[in-house]
Motif scaffolding. Structure first.
Motif, PDB file in Angstrom:
ATOM      1  N   GLU A  95      -5.244  -0.593  -4.255  1.00  0.00           N
ATOM      2  CA  GLU A  95      -5.719  -0.580  -5.647  1.00  0.00           C
ATOM      3  C   GLU A  95      -6.762  -1.658  -5.887  1.00  0.00           C
ATOM      4  O   GLU A  95      -7.548  -1.559  -6.817  1.00  0.00           O
ATOM      5  N   GLY A  96      -6.767  -2.657  -5.037  1.00  0.00           N
ATOM      6  CA  GLY A  96      -7.723  -3.744  -5.237  1.00  0.00           C
ATOM      7  C   GLY A  96      -9.089  -3.467  -4.652  1.00  0.00           C
ATOM      8  O   GLY A  96     -10.073  -4.084  -5.028  1.00  0.00           O
ATOM      9  N   GLU A 145       0.086  -0.766   3.259  1.00  0.00           N
ATOM     10  CA  GLU A 145      -0.567  -0.520   1.983  1.00  0.00           C
ATOM     11  C   GLU A 145      -0.494   0.964   1.655  1.00  0.00           C
ATOM     12  O   GLU A 145      -0.179   1.359   0.538  1.00  0.00           O
ATOM     13  N   LEU A 194       3.107   1.948   0.758  1.00  0.00           N
ATOM     14  CA  LEU A 194       3.507   1.491  -0.565  1.00  0.00           C
ATOM     15  C   LEU A 194       2.791   2.280  -1.652  1.00  0.00           C
ATOM     16  O   LEU A 194       3.380   2.596  -2.690  1.00  0.00           O
ATOM     17  N   ALA A 233       4.618   5.338  -1.953  1.00  0.00           N
ATOM     18  CA  ALA A 233       5.898   5.122  -2.622  1.00  0.00           C
ATOM     19  C   ALA A 233       5.713   5.047  -4.138  1.00  0.00           C
ATOM     20  O   ALA A 233       6.552   5.522  -4.899  1.00  0.00           O
ATOM     21  N   ARG A 234       4.599   4.473  -4.553  1.00  0.00           N
ATOM     22  CA  ARG A 234       4.342   4.314  -5.985  1.00  0.00           C
ATOM     23  C   ARG A 234       3.960   5.616  -6.659  1.00  0.00           C
ATOM     24  O   ARG A 234       4.024   5.734  -7.877  1.00  0.00           O
ATOM     25  N   PHE A 257       2.942 -12.252   9.470  1.00  0.00           N
ATOM     26  CA  PHE A 257       2.841 -13.636   9.000  1.00  0.00           C
ATOM     27  C   PHE A 257       2.648 -14.631  10.133  1.00  0.00           C
ATOM     28  O   PHE A 257       1.987 -15.645   9.957  1.00  0.00           O
ATOM     29  N   ALA A 297       5.201  -3.032  -9.478  1.00  0.00           N
ATOM     30  CA  ALA A 297       5.851  -1.892  -8.821  1.00  0.00           C
ATOM     31  C   ALA A 297       5.131  -0.597  -9.179  1.00  0.00           C
ATOM     32  O   ALA A 297       5.050   0.328  -8.375  1.00  0.00           O
ATOM     33  N   ARG A 327       1.776  -0.342 -10.427  1.00  0.00           N
ATOM     34  CA  ARG A 327       0.330  -0.315 -10.193  1.00  0.00           C
ATOM     35  C   ARG A 327      -0.121  -1.041  -8.939  1.00  0.00           C
ATOM     36  O   ARG A 327      -1.296  -0.952  -8.579  1.00  0.00           O
ATOM     37  N   GLY A 328       0.770  -1.783  -8.338  1.00  0.00           N
ATOM     38  CA  GLY A 328       0.346  -2.618  -7.222  1.00  0.00           C
ATOM     39  C   GLY A 328      -0.137  -3.957  -7.744  1.00  0.00           C
ATOM     40  O   GLY A 328      -0.595  -4.051  -8.882  1.00  0.00           O
ATOM     41  N   GLU A 356      -2.711  -5.764  -6.967  1.00  0.00           N
ATOM     42  CA  GLU A 356      -4.147  -5.839  -7.261  1.00  0.00           C
ATOM     43  C   GLU A 356      -4.558  -4.807  -8.297  1.00  0.00           C
ATOM     44  O   GLU A 356      -5.582  -4.969  -8.953  1.00  0.00           O
ATOM     45  N   GLY A 357      -3.755  -3.799  -8.449  1.00  0.00           N
ATOM     46  CA  GLY A 357      -4.103  -2.743  -9.390  1.00  0.00           C
ATOM     47  C   GLY A 357      -3.680  -3.047 -10.816  1.00  0.00           C
ATOM     48  O   GLY A 357      -4.196  -2.457 -11.767  1.00  0.00           O
ATOM     49  N   ILE A 370       9.956  -1.656  -4.228  1.00  0.00           N
ATOM     50  CA  ILE A 370       8.502  -1.536  -4.212  1.00  0.00           C
ATOM     51  C   ILE A 370       7.847  -2.822  -4.705  1.00  0.00           C
ATOM     52  O   ILE A 370       6.911  -3.336  -4.099  1.00  0.00           O
ATOM     53  N   ARG A 413       8.048  -5.496  -2.115  1.00  0.00           N
ATOM     54  CA  ARG A 413       7.138  -5.259  -0.991  1.00  0.00           C
ATOM     55  C   ARG A 413       5.685  -5.469  -1.386  1.00  0.00           C
ATOM     56  O   ARG A 413       4.867  -5.859  -0.564  1.00  0.00           O
ATOM     57  N   GLU A 414       5.381  -5.191  -2.621  1.00  0.00           N
ATOM     58  CA  GLU A 414       4.031  -5.500  -3.096  1.00  0.00           C
ATOM     59  C   GLU A 414       3.766  -6.983  -2.936  1.00  0.00           C
ATOM     60  O   GLU A 414       2.719  -7.405  -2.458  1.00  0.00           O
ATOM     61  N   MET A 431       5.297  -9.014  -0.904  1.00  0.00           N
ATOM     62  CA  MET A 431       5.244  -9.355   0.522  1.00  0.00           C
ATOM     63  C   MET A 431       3.868  -9.046   1.097  1.00  0.00           C
ATOM     64  O   MET A 431       3.271  -9.866   1.793  1.00  0.00           O
ATOM     65  N   LEU A 432       3.382  -7.873   0.782  1.00  0.00           N
ATOM     66  CA  LEU A 432       2.108  -7.448   1.331  1.00  0.00           C
ATOM     67  C   LEU A 432       0.965  -8.299   0.786  1.00  0.00           C
ATOM     68  O   LEU A 432       0.027  -8.639   1.512  1.00  0.00           O
ATOM     69  N   MET A 480      12.998   4.306  -0.817  1.00  0.00           N
ATOM     70  CA  MET A 480      11.845   4.327  -1.717  1.00  0.00           C
ATOM     71  C   MET A 480      11.336   5.752  -1.930  1.00  0.00           C
ATOM     72  O   MET A 480      10.792   6.078  -2.973  1.00  0.00           O
TER      73      MET A 480
END
Lengths: 229, 229
Positions: free
Chosen positions: A47-48, A134, A137, A140-141, A199, B42, B44-45, B47-48, B130, B133-134, B136-137, B198
DNA sequence: TGTATCGGATACAGATCTGTATCCAATACT
DNA sequence: AGTATTGGATACAGATCTGTATCCGATACA
């Protein structure tokens, strides 16, 4: 005045665009855009990342993008579907190679498992892992992508399953638990290893897969185990 | 004209803002903003999601946000640090409860493992998973967050480790592999189960954790196993 | 060689989004 | 009660970003 220009160019392609005729060049452009998107997604998140960034990375303009994909989500969908095919092919070729070579010992089993697991949204470099996740996820969203993504997962899991079955037979081993459970444990373990690797690569020790395989297998009764049969 | 107004209000707070005095009210606002952010992330993400969306979900204006956080990444950092504390507290209280009740059988072991694993970026509902994990990512994408996130992970893993050790002793079992490996396998398995959940909760069967525990433990030699000692 | 079509580039309008600079109300201190 | 301060709201300017509408060069077909 402006209406005069609206004669055919887009009108014709709109008629055909319901099912766009993907010529070779078009396919190549899509390919490059998707490859660039993987990189950019890993950097910025699905999304970024702006369409502009993706195009720039691919060496195209936004015009090219919108000529090939309706919008970002269409690109993502195509990428997920592509993943399925790519990973399937990769796994199959890996198996073919290993089977042909007739590997049999435990270390090779780990290798087999590793190859087989490559497809599960967790791949080679840390960046690729991030990009894959990415995508996962994002899927998943978006409930509308659930089925598609599960299809991809199932493809991979089935692949792992048949690899495990064949691999163990070649190694003269058998499972002490159900094959489905075994696949799930291997997948999870690999997922965890890759998480750590995102990481700090030093914290990801693939031998863990060997340890796991050791605990869920035993020499095959009656077959040709290491030196027993 | 406009310069006249620029007398003190922000000037003073700028002096103190180097180390903002977090009063009770301020803390509550931060809390609500972070809680809202989890939900929005969760959806939009990381960055979103726009700052606007987060504020709206929390019932605040953007002014409140920027008065509490420098920018989005500062919010994310705070959320990761908060996660660490939250999950640690949750796990500890869970253990305390279970230990106090003196549970001992295999099913309870699974429960213990589950509680202990809650912190590993994979929690209760699919949405929370979600969101975690967002985070985490996002941390994985930003090298400057790697250490912070690894600190969180280590906190959780250490927690799981001591839980496993205590839990197994209470159950009269012992590990057949190293405790670190055991923790990694449990974490990975849980991660895989949550991944499945998920997309389709029916495809996530927690009994897999029991199966895993069964293969990596055996009755403790000499202690008080189920009916042997 | 000329023309039709396709693939990609450019230009543009509308919509967000971010971060800052002010402003106002409620609380706390005296 | 009166004033200082803090916490949050509003207003605004600049920067993107998206999607569309149009345009141009290259390929293919005749």
């Amino acid at each position: 005045m402006t209406e005069i220009a609206r004669e055919t160019p887009t009108a014709m392609s709109t008629d055909a665009a319901t099912e766009p005729p993907i010529t070779a060049r078009r396919a190549q452009t899509r390919e490059r855009l998707m490859a660039a998107a993987r990189t950019v997604f890993a950097d910025r998140g699905v999304e970024g990342a702006s369409v502009e960034e993706i195009c720039e990375a691919a060496g195209f303009s936004r015009g090219a993008f919108y000529s090939n994909f309706g919008d970002r989500s269409e690109l993502v969908l195509a990428m997920i579907q592509q993943s399925s095919l790519m990973q399937l092919a990769a796994a199959q070729s890996a198996v073919a190679t290993m089977m042909a070579a007739g590997h049999k010992d435990a270390d090779e089993l780990v290798s087999i498992a590793l190859y087989a697991l490559e497809g599960l949204g967790v791949t080679r470099s840390a960046d690729e892992t991030i990009g894959d996740r990415e995508l996962m996820l994002h899927a998943a969203r978006h409930p509308e992508l659930h089925q598609t993504y599960l299809g991809f997962v199932d493809t991979c899991l089935a692949q792992v399953e048949s690899l495990i079955i064949d691999g163990l037979r070649h190694a003269g081993l058998e499972l002490t638990i159900g094959v489905r459970d075994a696949v799930a444990l291997l997948a999870g373990t690999h997922q965890h290893l890759q998480t750590m690797a995102m990481f700090d690569s030093r914290r990801s020790d693939p031998s863990l897969l060997g340890t796991l395989l050791g605990t869920i297998t035993r020499p095959h009764a009656g077959s040709r185990p290491y030196g027993v049969g």
